[in-house]
Write an enzyme that holds these catalytic residues in place. Structure first.
Site, mmCIF file in Angstrom:
data_model
loop_
_atom_site.group_PDB
_atom_site.id
_atom_site.type_symbol
_atom_site.label_atom_id
_atom_site.label_comp_id
_atom_site.label_asym_id
_atom_site.label_seq_id
_atom_site.Cartn_x
_atom_site.Cartn_y
_atom_site.Cartn_z
ATOM 1 N N TYR A 16 2.793 -8.759 -7.744
ATOM 2 C CA TYR A 16 4.234 -8.743 -7.507
ATOM 3 C C TYR A 16 4.779 -10.062 -6.975
ATOM 4 O O TYR A 16 5.976 -10.206 -6.777
ATOM 5 C CB TYR A 16 4.583 -7.640 -6.506
ATOM 6 C CG TYR A 16 4.182 -6.274 -6.973
ATOM 7 C CD1 TYR A 16 4.923 -5.605 -7.940
ATOM 8 C CD2 TYR A 16 3.049 -5.647 -6.451
ATOM 9 C CE1 TYR A 16 4.559 -4.350 -8.374
ATOM 10 C CE2 TYR A 16 2.681 -4.384 -6.885
ATOM 11 C CZ TYR A 16 3.430 -3.748 -7.846
ATOM 12 O OH TYR A 16 3.067 -2.509 -8.284
ATOM 13 N N HIS A 21 11.954 -8.443 -7.234
ATOM 14 C CA HIS A 21 12.007 -7.530 -6.085
ATOM 15 C C HIS A 21 11.414 -8.167 -4.818
ATOM 16 O O HIS A 21 11.574 -7.632 -3.741
ATOM 17 C CB HIS A 21 11.236 -6.255 -6.439
ATOM 18 C CG HIS A 21 11.932 -4.983 -6.050
ATOM 19 N ND1 HIS A 21 13.280 -4.866 -5.809
ATOM 20 C CD2 HIS A 21 11.434 -3.733 -5.869
ATOM 21 C CE1 HIS A 21 13.577 -3.624 -5.495
ATOM 22 N NE2 HIS A 21 12.479 -2.925 -5.526
ATOM 23 N N ASN A 67 9.525 0.633 -1.409
ATOM 24 C CA ASN A 67 10.066 1.984 -1.268
ATOM 25 C C ASN A 67 9.790 2.643 0.079
ATOM 26 O O ASN A 67 10.392 3.669 0.397
ATOM 27 C CB ASN A 67 9.535 2.884 -2.389
ATOM 28 C CG ASN A 67 10.052 2.467 -3.739
ATOM 29 O OD1 ASN A 67 10.838 1.537 -3.869
ATOM 30 N ND2 ASN A 67 9.596 3.149 -4.769
#
Length: 186
Positions: A16, A21, A67
């Site tokens: 990531y 994000h 999240n």
């Protein structure tokens, strides 16, 4: 000594690292490079601290994935006894034009699961958030935010991160309202 908690949202791991994000992680990494500190793996995140202008700044990159960022924010807020008005959360914003920053003192999550998690855990939406626009034409929101920056976007992003740093340190030095007045109109 007044304490601040500066939280950059993102997902841990190499997979990531260069995704849209992970904007919050990018900004914290830029601050770490500028002020010569590194992050240590601690409970629920990677944390570092910096004495700055007679204030103690804690920088947090949650290891809980975006999240579930609220768990890390709540834990470090309580552990270090940081007042709510001294918390700043940095995130991407899919509805804000690419490259634009917006600082707010409260508001909804705008569909951002990290902000939803924080609101749930600290039981309020009254906290400062610095949003960086990543808006573009996309077909699938999840695929888009988890995809890597293009080379052109990355070049622009690296230049814009300096503005992000100025906003973060203005928040610490001058407070939320003054910083909003300085930067939100630009």
């Amino acid at each position: 000594m007044e304490k601040f908690l500066i939280v950059g949202l993102g997902n841990p791991g190499n997979l990531y690292e260069k995704t849209r994000h992970n904007l919050g992680f990018f900004i914290l990494d830029k601050i770490a490079k500028k002020y010569f500190f590194s992050f240590s793996k601690k409970k629920l995140g990677y944390i570092s601290k910096l004495n700055y202008d007679k204030k103690l700044l804690f920088f947090l990159k949650p290891s809980t994935y975006v999240n579930h960022s609220g768990k890390a924010v709540k834990y470090w807020m309580i552990k270090e006894k940081v007042f709510l008005n001294n918390i700043l959360v940095i995130s991407d914003d899919i509805y804000l034009d690419f490259g634009k920053f917006r600082l707010k003192g409260k508001g909804g999550s705008g569909g951002h699961n990290g902000l939803k998690s924080i609101e749930k855990e600290i039981e309020t939406y009254h906290y400062a958030r610095l949003r960086f626009g990543i808006k573009n034409n996309f077909e699938n929101k999840i695929d888009y935010v988890l995809s890597n920056w293009t080379d052109q976007e990355m070049d622009y992003l690296l230049n814009q991160l300096d503005v992000g740093l100025k906003i973060v340190f203005s928040f610490v030095e001058n407070g939320l309202k003054s910083t909003m007045n300085l930067f939100n109109s630009k």
